[in-house]
Motif scaffolding. Sequence first.
Motif, PDB file in Angstrom:
ATOM      1  N   GLY A  24     -54.100  59.763 -43.574  1.00  0.00           N
ATOM      2  CA  GLY A  24     -52.757  60.253 -43.879  1.00  0.00           C
ATOM      3  C   GLY A  24     -52.597  60.426 -45.371  1.00  0.00           C
ATOM      4  O   GLY A  24     -53.488  60.097 -46.140  1.00  0.00           O
ATOM      5  N   ALA A  25     -51.439  60.948 -45.762  1.00  0.00           N
ATOM      6  CA  ALA A  25     -51.193  61.145 -47.191  1.00  0.00           C
ATOM      7  C   ALA A  25     -50.883  59.807 -47.836  1.00  0.00           C
ATOM      8  O   ALA A  25     -50.330  58.919 -47.201  1.00  0.00           O
ATOM      9  CB  ALA A  25     -50.031  62.107 -47.393  1.00  0.00           C
ATOM     10  N   SER A  26     -51.286  59.691 -49.076  1.00  0.00           N
ATOM     11  CA  SER A  26     -51.110  58.415 -49.743  1.00  0.00           C
ATOM     12  C   SER A  26     -50.997  58.634 -51.240  1.00  0.00           C
ATOM     13  O   SER A  26     -51.269  59.718 -51.721  1.00  0.00           O
ATOM     14  CB  SER A  26     -52.317  57.550 -49.369  1.00  0.00           C
ATOM     15  N   GLU A  27     -50.600  57.612 -51.954  1.00  0.00           N
ATOM     16  CA  GLU A  27     -50.409  57.764 -53.391  1.00  0.00           C
ATOM     17  C   GLU A  27     -51.462  57.019 -54.182  1.00  0.00           C
ATOM     18  O   GLU A  27     -51.755  55.863 -53.902  1.00  0.00           O
ATOM     19  CB  GLU A  27     -49.038  57.219 -53.792  1.00  0.00           C
ATOM     20  N   LEU A  28     -52.027  57.707 -55.158  1.00  0.00           N
ATOM     21  CA  LEU A  28     -52.933  57.051 -56.083  1.00  0.00           C
ATOM     22  C   LEU A  28     -52.183  56.865 -57.400  1.00  0.00           C
ATOM     23  O   LEU A  28     -51.777  57.829 -58.033  1.00  0.00           O
ATOM     24  CB  LEU A  28     -54.167  57.931 -56.289  1.00  0.00           C
ATOM     25  N   PRO A 278     -60.119  46.842 -57.578  1.00  0.00           N
ATOM     26  CA  PRO A 278     -59.541  47.328 -56.329  1.00  0.00           C
ATOM     27  C   PRO A 278     -59.216  48.820 -56.426  1.00  0.00           C
ATOM     28  O   PRO A 278     -59.187  49.373 -57.527  1.00  0.00           O
ATOM     29  CB  PRO A 278     -58.242  46.521 -56.190  1.00  0.00           C
ATOM     30  N   SER A 279     -58.976  49.460 -55.293  1.00  0.00           N
ATOM     31  CA  SER A 279     -58.641  50.880 -55.292  1.00  0.00           C
ATOM     32  C   SER A 279     -57.216  51.088 -55.800  1.00  0.00           C
ATOM     33  O   SER A 279     -56.305  50.361 -55.430  1.00  0.00           O
ATOM     34  CB  SER A 279     -58.754  51.431 -53.876  1.00  0.00           C
ATOM     35  N   PRO A 280     -57.023  52.108 -56.653  1.00  0.00           N
ATOM     36  CA  PRO A 280     -55.655  52.419 -57.118  1.00  0.00           C
ATOM     37  C   PRO A 280     -54.778  52.972 -55.998  1.00  0.00           C
ATOM     38  O   PRO A 280     -53.606  53.257 -56.210  1.00  0.00           O
ATOM     39  CB  PRO A 280     -55.881  53.461 -58.221  1.00  0.00           C
ATOM     40  N   ILE A 281     -55.343  53.147 -54.797  1.00  0.00           N
ATOM     41  CA  ILE A 281     -54.532  53.563 -53.643  1.00  0.00           C
ATOM     42  C   ILE A 281     -53.964  52.338 -52.932  1.00  0.00           C
ATOM     43  O   ILE A 281     -52.867  52.371 -52.392  1.00  0.00           O
ATOM     44  CB  ILE A 281     -55.373  54.415 -52.662  1.00  0.00           C
ATOM     45  N   ASP A 282     -54.732  51.255 -52.912  1.00  0.00           N
ATOM     46  CA  ASP A 282     -54.242  50.009 -52.308  1.00  0.00           C
ATOM     47  C   ASP A 282     -54.159  48.942 -53.376  1.00  0.00           C
ATOM     48  O   ASP A 282     -55.038  48.085 -53.488  1.00  0.00           O
ATOM     49  CB  ASP A 282     -55.204  49.537 -51.207  1.00  0.00           C
TER      50      ASP A 282
END
Length: 336
Positions: A24-28, A278-282
């Motif tokens: 799905g769409a997500s924010e970085l 960690p990932s800048p998405i999570d």
Amino acid sequence: RSAVVSLNDVSQTYRVRKRGAFAGASELRAVRRVTFDVFKGDSFAVVGESGCGKSTLMRLLSRLERPAGGEVLCEGQDISKLSGAGLLAFRRKLQLVLQDPFDSLPPRTAIGRMLEIPLRVHGWRDAGRIREKVRAVMNDVGLPDALYEELPTGLSAGQRQRVNVARAMVLDPEILLMDETLSALDQTEQFKLLALFEKLQREHSLTYIFISHDLAMVRKACNRIAVMYLGEVVELADNDRLFFDPGHPYTKALLSAMPTLEERRYRPEDCLLEGEPPSPIDLPTGCSFRSRCPQAFDRCVRENPLLTARGRTDLSSCHLVSSPSAIAAERASRST
Ligand code: SF4
Ligand code: MG
């Protein structure tokens, strides 16, 4: 001293598509709430590992992108709001010197001709004056006159980087934004370019902003340094203080990985980094650095120690640095 560039609570976010189970769409969130001032005459550095947001910051500073939140000021003006003549004036005032000397020069344009282009874009018309200006700048950066009509094909990496610097200098900028400018050069060439930067800074009252992962270069070239981790500035300090007595555990880790004969007020072997950011998405809750921090304690899980104070030169976003009571709390939590 007056600030020539100020970032106020600047954030940048990109939309990305996630694959797999949580598609799905997500924010970085590439840059998060970054605040700092660069003063006139500074050689300011933004350092961090790849993916820390420094390339995004470079694009925000040069208005290749506009921030999702906050503002980037150049001499008090919000650069997002510039257009027309105001934008052109900003583009003259702040010049970008790019990374790779083997990609950034057009191979079929003679060096002098290449340097004429920015002048023409900025409205210069008189061919004689243009030539005179280009010669003066080539001379300034140590490129021989004879190269005016030569193609860049035969140039060494160091000479190519001089052409890049000349291309930026031809418009008499006030600020040079250097994106990994020296990374592709060997040690000897780096030294020569650093000496050139010092000379240009003296003669033209320049302000430098270096975007770099090279701490040894930054130690030599910069007076103030912002350390980024996962989109945030985690520490901001003067050169000597940062290298001798860093406050933030991440800065200590970065510096510990750097070979040096200098004395320091921490034990490098206690600070080594493990694992990946960690990932800048999570993004994690609490402190961004906690998954890799050897000193993390319970408060770090709940609270992000944001770096928000202004007007001081020494800033560090770590609970242990910002409040002495946190140190006591950490000791207590360890002994239980
Ligand atoms: Fe480490 Fe906590 Fe400081 Fe973050 S706030 S750097 S986790 S001690
Ligand atoms: Mg990057």
